[in-house]
Design a protein around this motif. Structure first.
Motif, PDB file in Angstrom:
ATOM      1  N   GLY A   1       0.742  -1.268   0.043  1.00  0.00           N
ATOM      2  CA  GLY A   1      -0.022  -0.025  -0.097  1.00  0.00           C
ATOM      3  C   GLY A   1       0.833   1.379  -0.007  1.00  0.00           C
ATOM      4  O   GLY A   1       2.162   1.094   0.188  1.00  0.00           O
ATOM      5  N   ASP A   2       0.153   2.514  -0.141  1.00  0.00           N
ATOM      6  CA  ASP A   2       1.144   3.512  -0.078  1.00  0.00           C
ATOM      7  C   ASP A   2       0.841   4.504   1.149  1.00  0.00           C
ATOM      8  O   ASP A   2       1.593   5.348   1.118  1.00  0.00           O
ATOM      9  N   GLN A   3      -0.088   4.112   1.957  1.00  0.00           N
ATOM     10  CA  GLN A   3      -0.210   4.892   3.192  1.00  0.00           C
ATOM     11  C   GLN A   3       1.107   4.865   4.032  1.00  0.00           C
ATOM     12  O   GLN A   3       1.722   3.900   4.087  1.00  0.00           O
ATOM     13  N   GLY A   4       1.457   5.865   4.698  1.00  0.00           N
ATOM     14  CA  GLY A   4       2.637   5.718   5.619  1.00  0.00           C
ATOM     15  C   GLY A   4       2.569   4.786   6.806  1.00  0.00           C
ATOM     16  O   GLY A   4       3.473   4.424   7.278  1.00  0.00           O
ATOM     17  N   VAL A   5       1.201   4.569   7.338  1.00  0.00           N
ATOM     18  CA  VAL A   5       1.152   3.666   8.277  1.00  0.00           C
ATOM     19  C   VAL A   5      -0.034   2.760   7.730  1.00  0.00           C
ATOM     20  O   VAL A   5      -1.069   3.105   7.597  1.00  0.00           O
ATOM     21  N   ARG A   6       0.395   1.305   7.876  1.00  0.00           N
ATOM     22  CA  ARG A   6      -0.601   0.421   7.517  1.00  0.00           C
ATOM     23  C   ARG A   6      -0.635  -0.736   8.605  1.00  0.00           C
ATOM     24  O   ARG A   6       0.499  -1.097   9.140  1.00  0.00           O
ATOM     25  N   GLU A   7      -1.716  -0.970   9.184  1.00  0.00           N
ATOM     26  CA  GLU A   7      -1.911  -1.979  10.077  1.00  0.00           C
ATOM     27  C   GLU A   7      -2.722  -3.188   9.373  1.00  0.00           C
ATOM     28  O   GLU A   7      -3.681  -3.157   8.747  1.00  0.00           O
ATOM     29  N   VAL A   8      -2.145  -4.392   9.786  1.00  0.00           N
ATOM     30  CA  VAL A   8      -2.553  -5.513   9.116  1.00  0.00           C
ATOM     31  C   VAL A   8      -2.886  -6.574  10.373  1.00  0.00           C
ATOM     32  O   VAL A   8      -1.824  -6.830  11.029  1.00  0.00           O
ATOM     33  N   ALA A   9      -3.842  -7.108  10.057  1.00  0.00           N
ATOM     34  CA  ALA A   9      -4.102  -8.205  11.065  1.00  0.00           C
ATOM     35  C   ALA A   9      -4.285  -9.650  10.266  1.00  0.00           C
ATOM     36  O   ALA A   9      -5.172  -9.420   9.228  1.00  0.00           O
ATOM     37  N   ILE A  10      -3.529 -10.701  10.514  1.00  0.00           N
ATOM     38  CA  ILE A  10      -3.523 -11.477   9.503  1.00  0.00           C
ATOM     39  C   ILE A  10      -3.499 -13.056  10.292  1.00  0.00           C
ATOM     40  O   ILE A  10      -2.768 -12.870  11.436  1.00  0.00           O
ATOM     41  N   SER A  11      -3.920 -13.972   9.789  1.00  0.00           N
ATOM     42  CA  SER A  11      -3.885 -15.371  10.185  1.00  0.00           C
ATOM     43  C   SER A  11      -2.711 -16.137   9.742  1.00  0.00           C
ATOM     44  O   SER A  11      -2.846 -16.410   8.266  1.00  0.00           O
ATOM     45  N   VAL A  12      -1.833 -16.803  10.192  1.00  0.00           N
ATOM     46  CA  VAL A  12      -0.785 -17.392   9.423  1.00  0.00           C
ATOM     47  C   VAL A  12      -0.832 -18.638  10.089  1.00  0.00           C
ATOM     48  O   VAL A  12      -0.340 -19.246  11.274  1.00  0.00           O
ATOM     49  N   GLY A  13      -1.156 -19.793   9.195  1.00  0.00           N
ATOM     50  CA  GLY A  13      -1.439 -21.147   9.863  1.00  0.00           C
ATOM     51  C   GLY A  13      -2.299 -21.257  11.232  1.00  0.00           C
ATOM     52  O   GLY A  13      -1.891 -21.794  11.960  1.00  0.00           O
ATOM     53  N   GLY A  14      -3.231 -20.500  11.043  1.00  0.00           N
ATOM     54  CA  GLY A  14      -4.146 -20.178  12.351  1.00  0.00           C
ATOM     55  C   GLY A  14      -3.566 -19.474  13.577  1.00  0.00           C
ATOM     56  O   GLY A  14      -4.292 -19.348  14.420  1.00  0.00           O
ATOM     57  N   ASN A  15      -2.530 -18.842  13.168  1.00  0.00           N
ATOM     58  CA  ASN A  15      -1.971 -18.003  14.239  1.00  0.00           C
ATOM     59  C   ASN A  15      -2.160 -16.835  13.910  1.00  0.00           C
ATOM     60  O   ASN A  15      -1.909 -16.284  12.918  1.00  0.00           O
ATOM     61  N   PRO A  16      -3.065 -15.964  14.911  1.00  0.00           N
ATOM     62  CA  PRO A  16      -3.306 -14.463  14.432  1.00  0.00           C
ATOM     63  C   PRO A  16      -1.887 -13.651  14.702  1.00  0.00           C
ATOM     64  O   PRO A  16      -1.379 -13.755  15.688  1.00  0.00           O
TER      65      PRO A  16
END
Lengths: 638, 175, 674
Positions: free
Chosen positions: C447-462
């Motif tokens: 993305g191009d915003q200066g601050v990006r928050e991402v909540a993501i699940s990786v192999g069931g791990n948030p």
């Protein structure tokens, strides 16, 4: 007044009456002018000596009149006041109810005044002002032309009341207007009334005050600010100083009304640090007002509050410009910001802010008390009211004055000022020009003597009222040199942000130096004017935009003088050292050799009883030859 | 999980808030450590130390969370702030219009010549005198005006000004 | 479109579409009004007065600071405005060090360009320019105040976008200049080396420090084996200097150019980026499991690392201990050694100025040389290519060398903001046993915003990540984390807005789209590669087997990890009054704080100076007035050499000076009371 009790119109009136009643017990009132000028002349020693001498004479002396503990009748009330305006004649002392004004009072005069006047009601003739033209001595203010020709409106109580005394201010209808504003008026009606009165900013812009307030009032509700601009930086101007020193409560009251009109609950008074006395007086007034419950929470029993902070400037003329002032309050370098947006929309901390000049604010309580219509009867149609001016320079009576708009230049320079003098004041001279509005202003010349002065008439001739500095210049003044002086000032004070002001004023100064030092051509003059116009039109703030005014005004009004410098390399006023050409007048020279002996660079040649000649290449223009010559045979010397 | 707080002697000894610069700390406390109060804070510091030492300005910057370059920028913008110690006796000549018109420049030249100082170097080597010009003091009725320490002298001449200097110098050597 | 939201520019109606000022509306209408101080990423300043326009009913105003008002009738090129602009430029030129042919910004200078565009062929004003010393102290930047036009872009960039403010305006009026605190040199203050100030500087007042000479010297050294490493962000930008569209991957031609210049081998920093990913993912997951030292902070951006060391020492332990890819590769190459008889010189080609300082750090030194010897920015390489006479766009592409030339798409991503996070997430997915997610799985970090928050699940791990570019954004984010308002597992910070593609070493373009195009080039390249996960890099795998052993193991730590230290932000000094000319002058300090002053310190100082000068020993003594030795009730306080005297007099101090000069003994920290 005790905090906790609600202040009302009635309670204020009561306080005022209590003061008057206590003051009524005084046998006499002695007012010593303690403005900066008189203090420099020793007014404080005079004051102390009076207190001591009167007491020693067995009379009760009261220096601070407290209505809650009124002294027994028969006392002498000795108080210090703010600037009475007649600075050249200070230290000044007024005796009431006799109405006597003593001038140039020294410590050694005190005993005689106590004996003659305070004890026996007789005036001490030698200390009275002498009107030289009418050849008579004047007993008091009513007879002195300097005062007679004025209309002291904003300055009414300056020089009379004790500026440190809140009770005395209350006795003069103090805070009545503020009380009404908070309890019986609405913000809209306040702005409307000031607009109806036609009050225009006294700081230089002349913008309609009511409209400014209304613009801020109309912004969405939220935090808003009022600021009093006490950064009177124009050299030669001390009107605001006198108001702050002489009647600080009038300024505070004006701010309160402005705050109510706009919806602000926080205010700042920004005072130049070069005015330590004004800072002290305003600070004390704020504290006294706070202690009395006139400032702070729940004003006059309402839900409104106002807190005022006094801040000292730190030596930057540009901070008189409103956006630069705001930056300074925010703790930054005082660099202006482009306008729009205007402070009324986005000012201090980005909030709607009203910034007004000291004199403007001090006028407000009086306007509300007398009513807008009544105010409009003063002054001219487009510029109602009065204006204070600092009259200085080559004029007989220098000092602080106030006249109604519409007065003419002649009224001021000759009526109030008493006429134009030589440099050292010892003789009369002719008026060459009057600089109005300080280094941002333009020139008025003898052709303008009968011009009715107000905001619009001055703008019409390319000048401006400005803050009110009036510098009178006699015929021996070099107008190129004066333009350079003003340009040097603005160049020094330029903040340096925008290219046109920073580099432009520097180059204008260099061009003026070329003219003064004989290096100029017509092209120089042409470039100077072109540059001046560019700087005037394109600079970021008022300082840059008005910096070229003296140059543009003077090159227009004194074009021959400029051309003489440029084309003939000659200074008609004989002031520009580089253009001086000391030379011997052959007809007058007897060949005595006195000048040859006096010359430090052996620049003069000549045989005995032959006409002597000065070698220009060796001459340093020191003037020693002219001084030595008893026949007046050398001219072209400063 | 938040980072743990370290003991008081944080990052670096020179920025430790503990005992150093006690007077400065008092001034900061009085102004509630507000960055917007930088100018009154600098004025108070200068009042205390008679000039603005670099160390103090750095400390102020750290305490107020302002970059030191900004503090330096503010200190150098306003004429009142001195970044080098001034002389014990400060002679301020008003160069406002009225004083100028009444010939203040010859007084300035006389003082500078007598004390062997200049615009670039306004203080004598022995830190006894500083000669500077100041913008209009508003005492125009008394032009030309010279302020010596805090005393205002009106209608001054070059000779009178030099006499004042001599008087002070005599008092100093007597001590 | 309603007839209301329209302005008239030179007689033509132009719609207002949310532009923040009149200047942007004018530029949208294809009139490139000249400006100096205006920068779309910074606050409006209004100082250069070039963007003036004439608005009917309002007069002449600067267009950068005015909001567009419907119905306004604007003229941009009246004769008066043209004259004013030329005069403004002449005024600037009159106060400028004009040595264009030898100036580093010669073809690229905004002042020069405007003079040409506005037809300024004479300067009617006196030259007021006075030469000013050039500051060469910093490894990152060259500061030449004589070229400064005081537009303030650098000041606003450093303060508003980077939240540092290492340089600012000082003094007033004609004396105004942009300086570090107290007029010190750049290397003495808190500059982190991001170079963004140079990126926005229209003239040569701030330029990237050139290390080209060092490279030429190495290339000419017959005993040196000079190898290069190229950063991801370089390959999508360098071509722009030769007319290639932004984002074109020009790796092959860059390799060819380097080889033509004499480099023995060319490696890829993306290779070590893969190394970084493996080490850092291992480290991050370890922390996550033990729930310690979270949030994890990335450490590949040296400006960010320095920022943390200076301002957030409490956060140092949160930084990944991994070296940056540049440094990892440097260590690896040096560990491999060079062919017999030669010494290795590693030159990295970076989009970044901060890397120059990073390479020079003491901790990245092994033996008698640095792991990375020289850092060249893209701009400097372009200069070398030009000087070598190479026609870049016609070069036959060459390939990178083994073994350190192989990379996966994950390594390439490092050049864009969010890249490190995405690469780590891909690797984490594998280690957490997540299903083989497609490439799109972790693109939410882009993305191009200066601050990006991402909540993501990786192999069931948030997992919660924050991706930040621009240090002011980092500052704000850390404040929120410290206040407990937000919580993250990993925070990626790049000092340059948008990431390394927008580094100060890359060609400077004012066009906002360029940065996005460069990042897109990297994403595209990633897509086109066969390998996308760092663990798929078989050369890296081989290296672990051959040299490093386990990921995160002892050997890996020794070679690929580092430590950090808290740093002071500014050097201080006292005020010299008598300066001894001899090198070993005796240092004497007199406190002139208030208490000492009240007790006569000033008189003491004067007397002491006089005594020293009269005795003719002024050249051996350095007398300084300093302040506050914190012994206020025991003043006056004088320090002579290493001895502190309290309640002392001028005579006693002078006696101590003479004694110290005589003995010349080692400093003796005794405290003497008068």
């Amino acid at each position: 007044m005790t905090t906790g009790t609600v202040i009302t119109q009635e309670s204020l009136t009561k306080e005022g009456l209590a003061y008057q009643s206590a003051a009524g017990g005084a046998e006499r009132r002695l007012i010593i002018c303690a403005g900066t000028g008189c203090v420099a002349g020793g007014a404080l020693e005079v004051y102390s000596e009076f207190v001591r001498a009167i007491s020693a004479a067995g009379i009760d002396v009261v220096t601070e009149l407290r209505p809650e503990a009124p002294p027994l009748p028969g006392f002498v009330h000795v108080s210090r006041s703010g600037c009475q305006g007649f600075c050249q004649m200070g230290p000044l002392a007024t005796v009431l109810p006799d109405g006597i004004l003593y001038t140039r009072v020294k410590k050694g005069d005190v005993a005689e005044i106590v004996e003659s006047t305070l004890k026996h009601g007789k005036a001490v003739e030698r200390l009275l002002y002498v009107d030289k033209s009418a050849k008579r001595s004047c007993r008091g203010i009513a007879e002195i032309p300097f005062y007679q020709a004025q209309h002291r409106f904003v300055l009414k109580e300056c020089g009379v009341i004790d500026p440190d005394s809140l009770p005395e201010y209350l006795a003069k209808e103090g805070y009545q207007a503020a009380c009404r504003a908070y309890t019986r008026m609405t913000p809209q009606s306040i702005c409307a009334e000031i607009d109806k009165a036609g009050l225009r900013g006294r700081g230089g812009g002349g913008f309609p005050t009511g409209r400014k307030w209304e613009a801020a009032r109309a912004q969405p509700a939220g935090t808003k600010y009022v600021i009093c601009n006490g950064d009177e930086g124009d050299p030669g101007a001390f009107m605001d100083r006198s108001v702050m020193e002489g009647n600080p409560h009038s300024v505070i009251e004006g701010m309160m009304i402005a705050a109510r009109g706009v919806g602000a609950s926080e205010g700042f008074v920004y005072v130049r640090a070069e005015y330590p006395l004004a800072v002290r007086r305003v600070r004390k007034a704020v504290e006294d007002a706070k202690r009395a419950g006139l400032l702070g929470q729940n004003l006059f029993g309402t839900n409104f509050s106002l807190d005022i902070t006094v801040m000292e400037g730190a030596g930057a003329f540009v901070c008189g410009e409103e956006t630069a002032l705001i930056a300074s309050i925010e703790g930054k370098r005082g660099m202006p910001a482009p306008k729009p947006p205007f402070p009324a929309q986005s000012g201090l901390w980005g909030k709607p802010t009203v910034i007004n000049n000291v004199e403007t604010l001090a006028s407000v309580p009086r306007i509300l008390n007398m009513g807008a219509e009544s105010f409009r009867t003063l002054g001219s149609r487009t510029s109602p009211g009065t204006k204070t001016f600092a009259l200085t320079g080559h004029v007989v009576n220098t000092g602080l004055i106030e006249v109604a708009f519409g007065a003419t230049l002649r009224d001021i320079v000759f009526g109030v000022g008493g006429g134009v003098t030589t440099d050292d004041g010892s003789a009369m001279s002719e008026m060459k020009a009057v600089q109005i509005g300080g280094p941002s202003g333009g020139c008025l010349v003898p052709d303008h003597l009968d011009l009715s002065l107000d905001f619009d008439s001055l703008r019409g001739i390319g000048a401006m009222v400005g803050s009110g500095g009036l510098v009178v210049m006699n015929r021996d003044t070099c107008m190129v040199s004066m333009a350079r002086f003003f340009m040097q000032f603005t160049q020094n004070e330029s903040c340096g942000k925008c290219v046109l002001c920073r580099e432009g004023t520097k180059q204008m100064l260099a061009l003026l130096d070329d003219i003064i030092e004989g290096r100029a051509t017509l092209g120089t003059l042409d470039l100077l004017e072109k540059l001046a116009r560019t700087v005037q039109k394109g600079s970021l703030c008022g300082l840059g935009k008005t910096a070229p005014n003296p140059v543009l005004s003077m090159t227009r009004l004194f074009r021959e003088e400029y051309l003489a410098h440029v084309v003939e390399k000659r200074c008609p006023a004989g002031r520009c050292k580089a253009l001086l050409r000391p030379h011997v007048i052959p007809a007058k020279c007897k060949g005595c050799g006195v000048c040859i002996k006096a010359c430090p660079t052996s620049a003069i040649r000549g045989e005995k009883r032959q006409v002597h000649v000065i070698d220009e290449t060796l001459c340093t223009k020191c003037g020693a030859c002219a001084k030595a010559c008893r026949l007046g045979a050398i001219e072209g010397v400063a | 999980m938040l980072p743990e707080a370290l003991p008081e002697e944080a990052s670096h000894p020179s920025t430790s808030p503990s005992r150093k610069f006690q007077k400065v700390c008092d001034i900061l406390a009085k102004h509630e450590h507000r960055a917007s109060r930088l100018i009154p804070i600098l004025q108070a510091v200068q009042e205390e130390y008679r000039y603005l030492p670099e160390e103090v300005m750095t400390y102020l910057a750290t305490s107020l969370h302002i970059p030191p370059a900004e503090v330096y920028g503010v200190a150098t913008f306003y004429s009142h702030f001195a970044l080098a110690p001034k002389g014990k006796h400060v002679l301020r000549l008003c160069d406002g219009t009225a004083c100028h018109v009444k010939r203040s420049i010859p007084i300035l030249e006389a003082l500078r010549s007598k004390l062997r100082v200049s615009e670039a170097k306004p203080t004598t080597d022995d830190l006894l005198f500083t000669v500077e010009t100041v913008s209009c003091l508003g005492a125009c009725g008394l032009a030309p005006v010279l302020v010596v320490n805090d005393q205002v002298h009106g209608q001054v001449t070059p000779e009178a000004a030099c006499a004042i200097v001599d008087e002070i110098a005599a008092k100093e050597t007597a001590q | 479109m309603s007839a209301e939201a329209v302005v008239e520019i030179n007689g033509r109606k132009v719609p207002i579409e949310g532009e923040r000022n009149v200047l942007e509306v004018i530029r949208k209408a294809n009139i490139d009004l000249p400006t100096f101080c205006y920068h779309s990423q910074l606050s409006a300043y209004g100082a250069c007065r070039l963007c003036l326009v004439d608005i009917e009913g309002r007069g002449i105003v600067s267009s950068c600071s005015l909001s567009p008002e419907p119905g306004a009738k604007i003229r941009t090129h009246t004769p008066e405005l043209r004259e004013m602009r030329r005069m403004t430029l002449e005024l600037l030129l009159a106060n400028h060090e004009m040595n264009c042919p030898t100036c580093p910004k010669s073809a690229d200078c905004q002042l020069q360009e405007l003079a040409r565009r506005l037809g300024v062929n004479t300067v009617r004003f006196k030259r007021t320019h006075a030469p000013k010393p050039v500051d060469t102290s910093s490894p990152f930047l060259l500061r030449d105040p004589g070229k400064c036009v005081l537009c303030g872009d650098c000041v606003r960039m450093c303060k508003e976008v980077q939240g540092i403010g290492a340089i600012d305006f000082a003094f007033r009026g004609a004396a105004v200049s942009v300086v570090p605190a107290f007029g010190k040199n750049l290397d003495q203050v808190e500059c982190v080396g991001c170079g963004q100030c140079a990126r926005v500087c229209p003239t040569a007042a701030l330029t990237v420090k050139s290390d080209v000479a060092k490279v030429y010297a190495a290339l000419a050294d017959k005993n040196a084996e000079v190898v290069a490493q190229i950063a991801p962000a370089v390959r999508v930008a360098l071509g722009e200097a030769y007319g290639l569209p932004a984002g074109t991957v020009a790796t092959g031609q860059i390799v060819a150019a380097l080889k033509a210049l004499g480099f023995a081998r060319v490696y890829d920093t993306a290779y070590s980026a893969d190394l970084t990913v493996l080490e850092e993912t291992h480290e991050f997951l370890g922390r996550k499991t033990k729930n310690e030292k979270l949030p994890h902070l990335t450490s590949c951006c040296p400006a960010w690392v320095r920022f943390v060391e200076q301002y957030y020492p409490k956060w140092i332990k949160h930084l990944s201990s991994c070296k940056s890819p540049q440094q990892m590769l440097g260590s690896v190459i040096k560990a491999e050694g060079a062919p017999d008889g030669k010494h290795l010189v590693v030159v990295s080609v970076m989009p970044c100025t901060a890397k120059k300082g990073e390479a020079g750090l003491d901790k990245f030194r092994s033996g008698d040389c640095q792991d990375v010897d020289v850092v060249l920015t893209t701009q400097e390489l372009v200069r070398m290519i030009d000087e070598g006479g190479l026609r870049f766009d016609q070069l036959e592409p060459d390939s990178l060398d083994s073994p350190f030339g192989l990379k996966t798409g994950a390594g390439l991503l490092f050049g864009a903001s969010g890249g490190v996070s995405e690469a780590v997430l891909r690797q984490a997915a594998e280690e957490l046993g997540a299903a083989r997610d497609g490439l799109a799985a972790f693109q939410s970090v882009r993305g191009d915003q200066g601050v990006r928050e991402v909540a993501i699940s990786v192999g069931g791990n948030p997992l919660k990540l924050a991706v930040v570019s621009g240090l002011a954004n980092a500052k704000a984010l850390l404040a929120r984390v410290e206040s407990g308002a937000v919580e993250y597992d990993l925070i990626e910070v790049m000092a340059c807005p948008g990431g390394c593609v927008n580094g100060a070493g890359n060609p400077v373009r004012k066009n906002k789209d360029t940065i996005a195009a460069r990042a897109k080039g990297l994403y595209h390249a990633d897509k086109m590669l066969d390998l996308h996960r760092s663990s798929e890099n078989h050369e890296v795998k081989t290296y672990y087997e051959r040299v490093l052993g386990d990921v995160g193991g002892k050997k890996a730590h020794a070679l690929l990890h580092t430590t950090y230290q808290s740093r002071a932000r500014i050097d201080g000094a006292a005020l010299k009054l008598v300066e001894g000319s001899q090198p070993a002058a005796l240092a004497v300090t007199v406190c002139v704080g208030t208490s000492c002053h009240v007790r006569g310190a000033q008189t003491l100082l004067r007397k002491l100076i006089t005594q020293v000068e009269t005795a003719g020993i002024a050249d051996t003594v350095d007398i300084q007035a300093s302040f506050c030795h914190e012994a206020c009730d025991q003043g006056p306080t004088v320090v002579v050499g290493g001895t502190t005297l309290h309640r002392t007099t001028a005579d006693q101090a002078f006696a101590a000076v003479l004694a110290a000069l005589q003995t010349k003994a080692a400093p003796d920290d005794r405290v003497l009371h008068g």
